[in-house]
Scaffold this active site. Structure first.
Site, PDB file in Angstrom:
ATOM      1  N   CYS A  78       0.852  -1.203   0.000  1.00 10.81           N
ATOM      2  CA  CYS A  78       0.000   0.000   0.000  1.00 10.81           C
ATOM      3  C   CYS A  78       0.880   1.242   0.000  1.00 10.81           C
ATOM      4  CB  CYS A  78      -0.913   0.000   1.224  1.00 10.81           C
ATOM      5  SG  CYS A  78      -1.861   1.518   1.410  1.00 10.81           S
ATOM      6  N   CYS A  81       1.346   4.250   3.887  1.00 14.34           N
ATOM      7  CA  CYS A  81       2.292   4.356   5.005  1.00 14.34           C
ATOM      8  C   CYS A  81       3.684   3.976   4.525  1.00 14.34           C
ATOM      9  CB  CYS A  81       1.908   3.401   6.133  1.00 14.34           C
ATOM     10  SG  CYS A  81       0.342   3.788   6.910  1.00 14.34           S
ATOM     11  N   CYS A 160      -8.271   0.311   7.151  1.00 11.05           N
ATOM     12  CA  CYS A 160      -7.009   1.044   7.198  1.00 11.05           C
ATOM     13  C   CYS A 160      -6.759   1.428   8.643  1.00 11.05           C
ATOM     14  CB  CYS A 160      -7.083   2.279   6.318  1.00 11.05           C
ATOM     15  SG  CYS A 160      -5.709   3.409   6.577  1.00 11.05           S
ATOM     16  N   TYR A 312      -4.994  31.260   2.379  1.00 10.85           N
ATOM     17  CA  TYR A 312      -5.283  29.820   2.219  1.00 10.85           C
ATOM     18  C   TYR A 312      -6.084  29.358   3.451  1.00 10.85           C
ATOM     19  CZ  TYR A 312      -1.114  30.433  -0.739  1.00 10.85           C
ATOM     20  OH  TYR A 312      -0.187  30.896  -1.634  1.00 10.85           O
ATOM     21  N   GLU A 333      -9.346  32.418   0.351  1.00  9.92           N
ATOM     22  CA  GLU A 333      -9.374  30.998  -0.013  1.00  9.92           C
ATOM     23  C   GLU A 333      -9.957  30.851  -1.416  1.00  9.92           C
ATOM     24  OE1 GLU A 333      -8.768  27.731   1.152  1.00  9.92           O
ATOM     25  OE2 GLU A 333      -9.913  27.097  -0.621  1.00  9.92           O
ATOM     26  N   ASP A 382      -0.908  29.256   4.865  1.00 15.25           N
ATOM     27  CA  ASP A 382      -0.975  27.800   5.037  1.00 15.25           C
ATOM     28  C   ASP A 382      -1.247  27.169   3.671  1.00 15.25           C
ATOM     29  OD1 ASP A 382      -1.339  25.217   5.870  1.00 15.25           O
ATOM     30  OD2 ASP A 382      -3.124  25.606   7.089  1.00 15.25           O
ATOM     31  N   CYS A 409       2.932  22.166   4.767  1.00 14.77           N
ATOM     32  CA  CYS A 409       2.870  20.698   4.738  1.00 14.77           C
ATOM     33  C   CYS A 409       3.965  20.146   3.835  1.00 14.77           C
ATOM     34  CB  CYS A 409       1.482  20.232   4.299  1.00 14.77           C
ATOM     35  SG  CYS A 409       0.952  20.940   2.744  1.00 14.77           S
TER      36      CYS A 409
HETATM   37  N1  SAH Z   1      -5.687  26.882   6.804  1.00 14.61           N
HETATM   38  C1  SAH Z   1      -6.692  25.912   6.442  1.00 14.61           C
HETATM   39  C2  SAH Z   1      -6.510  25.289   5.055  1.00 14.61           C
HETATM   40  C3  SAH Z   1      -5.125  24.905   4.642  1.00 14.61           C
HETATM   41  S1  SAH Z   1      -5.006  23.848   3.238  1.00 14.61           S
HETATM   42  C4  SAH Z   1      -6.791  24.833   7.502  1.00 14.61           C
HETATM   43  O1  SAH Z   1      -5.907  24.691   8.326  1.00 14.61           O
HETATM   44  O2  SAH Z   1      -7.794  24.118   7.507  1.00 14.61           O
HETATM   45  C5  SAH Z   1      -4.706  24.926   1.917  1.00 14.61           C
HETATM   46  C6  SAH Z   1      -5.933  25.636   1.404  1.00 14.61           C
HETATM   47  O3  SAH Z   1      -5.516  26.504   0.346  1.00 14.61           O
HETATM   48  C7  SAH Z   1      -7.028  24.760   0.802  1.00 14.61           C
HETATM   49  O4  SAH Z   1      -8.241  25.088   1.395  1.00 14.61           O
HETATM   50  C8  SAH Z   1      -7.007  25.115  -0.698  1.00 14.61           C
HETATM   51  O5  SAH Z   1      -8.300  25.056  -1.275  1.00 14.61           O
HETATM   52  C9  SAH Z   1      -6.498  26.523  -0.663  1.00 14.61           C
HETATM   53  N2  SAH Z   1      -5.816  27.047  -1.854  1.00 14.61           N
HETATM   54  C10 SAH Z   1      -5.086  26.373  -2.770  1.00 14.61           C
HETATM   55  N3  SAH Z   1      -4.519  27.216  -3.633  1.00 14.61           N
HETATM   56  C11 SAH Z   1      -4.883  28.478  -3.265  1.00 14.61           C
HETATM   57  C12 SAH Z   1      -4.581  29.787  -3.757  1.00 14.61           C
HETATM   58  N4  SAH Z   1      -3.802  29.969  -4.813  1.00 14.61           N
HETATM   59  N5  SAH Z   1      -5.111  30.840  -3.113  1.00 14.61           N
HETATM   60  C13 SAH Z   1      -5.909  30.671  -2.031  1.00 14.61           C
HETATM   61  N6  SAH Z   1      -6.216  29.457  -1.531  1.00 14.61           N
HETATM   62  C14 SAH Z   1      -5.711  28.370  -2.134  1.00 14.61           C
END
Ligand code: SAH
Length: 454
Positions: A78, A81, A160, A312, A333, A382, A409
């Protein structure tokens, strides 16, 4: 140089950032999946290039002190992991080193000490979300599971160990419905068939379960049979389907049709409640999310007077977490449904000092700064794995917020972006990796940047 099928005995000296073991035979480098740093192993070459090659782990001769027996029977094939054969402590050390290496190699940073990764108490059964691809096996039976590493072959796994137990019940109902109503799984090669993925989300705080079938159709046949089955599964609060008629790898299409219950489920992190729709991003590890957001709040060091931008922002999770301690929070977003969630989440929690914008962070922020002369004391970003666009980083530098909190991430793009921000007058003050994805090679990192006054 070595040849295909040649056997060799190697000591695993290092690991790639994707979790493959690295060993050397007479100076020739081999990459070996499932080998753990410290193992002495018998391997067989599967692919030989001039200066390096790939090998299969045949037998562990002397196991590494970090090696443990994987709990999952399909941990090897898989693709989910990559690190189950390593003790959890050594996984955390691996991730700490990964972040450190990226900051040094990609960011060119010297002298930043990455602290130990904030780990989980129990590194299994943490995921609140699962997306099972649906297909047929060689015998023509319907299978649901996960893709084998780097392929689109489905390894049937209904249980899983990273996910929730209720997933199995949901999959059983979906399979039963498909068999009884003669609904075909989607076939990637031909683009025919109907059911592509089963998306399941469980809200830890409320126990609510969301089931969304991703289908290659405008309308779901025999939906009543499916709904009736799913209503017998405890917690199910939202049943929907998502239309995806594209012949691509992207899992979700744009349109969601609710079949039963609400369009969203409700979860809580700390004291804040959140509505989550199928198309909205939501962190997959609720226990660690609370730690992550707690760290973000601490790094932001808010006193109540600050204007904060949360770029984001998804469904406004971080925005609402910070709003209680800030003067005003603006969230940006790209997914419209997530912003709808964000707005009702603000209302739901009685938080009024927030405003949300739909759009790309790299479009909205420059526009707000240039045309509206908007100001920021703290900017939180983020982004997804690919990190931030150059124009966004430039705008952040020009806006001169006192602090930038970068939640990432992917530590490789993080290191790249930190370099741009530091060249623009910021200094890395704090780094904290958080383990949101135990058993996998992924690591979340949060960084505090402070503006230099010269
Ligand atoms: N801070 C939030 C989401 C983080 S994930 C939390 O912790 O839950 C990253 C997010 O960025 C997602 O929701 C995705 O839809 C958004 N995203 C991706 N590309 C983007 C862009 N160019 N501008 C704004 N948002 C974006």
């Amino acid at each position: 140089m070595m040849e295909k099928n040649q056997p060799a005995t190697v000591t695993i000296e290092d690991m790639t950032e994707n979790g493959e073991g690295i060993g050397k035979v007479d100076g020739y480098t081999l990459f070996i999946k499932d080998a753990v740093i410290g193992d002495v192993a018998e391997v067989k070459i599967t692919r030989a290039k001039k200066t390096y090659g790939y090998a299969r782990l045949m037998k562990v001769l002397t196991p590494s002190p970090d090696r443990v027996e994987p709990l999952c029977p399909v941990a090897g094939p898989c693709g989910g992991c990559q690190l189950q054969a390593m003790s959890y402590e050594s996984q955390l050390r691996f991730k700490q080193k990964k972040v450190q290496d990226h900051l040094e190699r990609i960011g060119g940073f010297r002298g930043i000490e990455v602290p130990p990764v904030l780990g989980m108490e129990r590194p299994f059964a943490y995921r609140n979300k699962a997306q099972y691809p649906v297909g047929r096996n060689k015998d023509g039976e319907i299978v649901m599971g996960f893709y084998a590493g780097r392929t689109h072959t489905i390894i049937p796994v209904e249980r899983c160990l990273l996910g929730q137990q209720v997933n199995e019940q949901v999959l059983a109902v979906v399979k039963d419905w498909m068999v009884r109503c003669k609904i075909e799984p989607y076939e990637e090669e031909t683009g025919r068939g109907m059911v592509r993925h089963v998306l399941i989300r469980v809200a830890k705080a409320t126990g609510q379960v969301m089931v969304c079938l991703v289908v290659n159709a405008k309308k779901l046949p025999d939906a009543a049979v499916l709904v009736e089955g799913l209503m017998s599964v405890p917690g199910v609060a939202s049943v929907s389907y998502n239309v995806n008629r594209e012949r691509s790898n992207v899992i979700l299409g744009r349109e969601v049709v609710t079949l039963w219950g609400e369009e969203y489920i409700v979860d809580a992190i700390g004291e804040v409640e959140y509505e989550i729709s199928p198309l909205s991003f939501y962190q997959v590890n609720p226990e660690q999310t609370e730690r992550l957001y707690g760290t973000a709040l601490e790094f932001a060091g808010l006193t109540g007077d600050e204007v904060v931008w949360d770029l984001y922002c998804g469904i406004g999770t971080i925005s609402l977490f910070l709003a209680k301690k800030a003067k005003m929070v603006y969230g940006v977003e790209i997914v419209p449904q997530a912003i709808e969630n964000a707005k009702s989440n603000a209302e739901r929690n009685g938080i009024r000092n927030v405003e949300f914008f739909v759009g790309k962070a790299e479009d909205v922020l420059p526009e707000m700064y240039e045309k509206e002369n908007m100001h920021a004391d703290v900017i939180v970003v983020d982004p997804p794995r690919k990190g931030c666009e150059g124009v966004l980083l430039e705008t952040m530098v020009r806006m001169k917020p006192e602090k930038i909190v970068y939640v990432s991430c992917d530590s490789a793009t993080l290191a790249r972006d930190l370099r741009v921000l530091c060249d623009g007058g910021y200094e890395v003050r704090k780094v904290q990796p958080v383990d949101m994805f135990g058993m996998t090679v992924h690591v979340e990192t949060i960084v505090l940047l402070q503006r230099q006054h010269t």
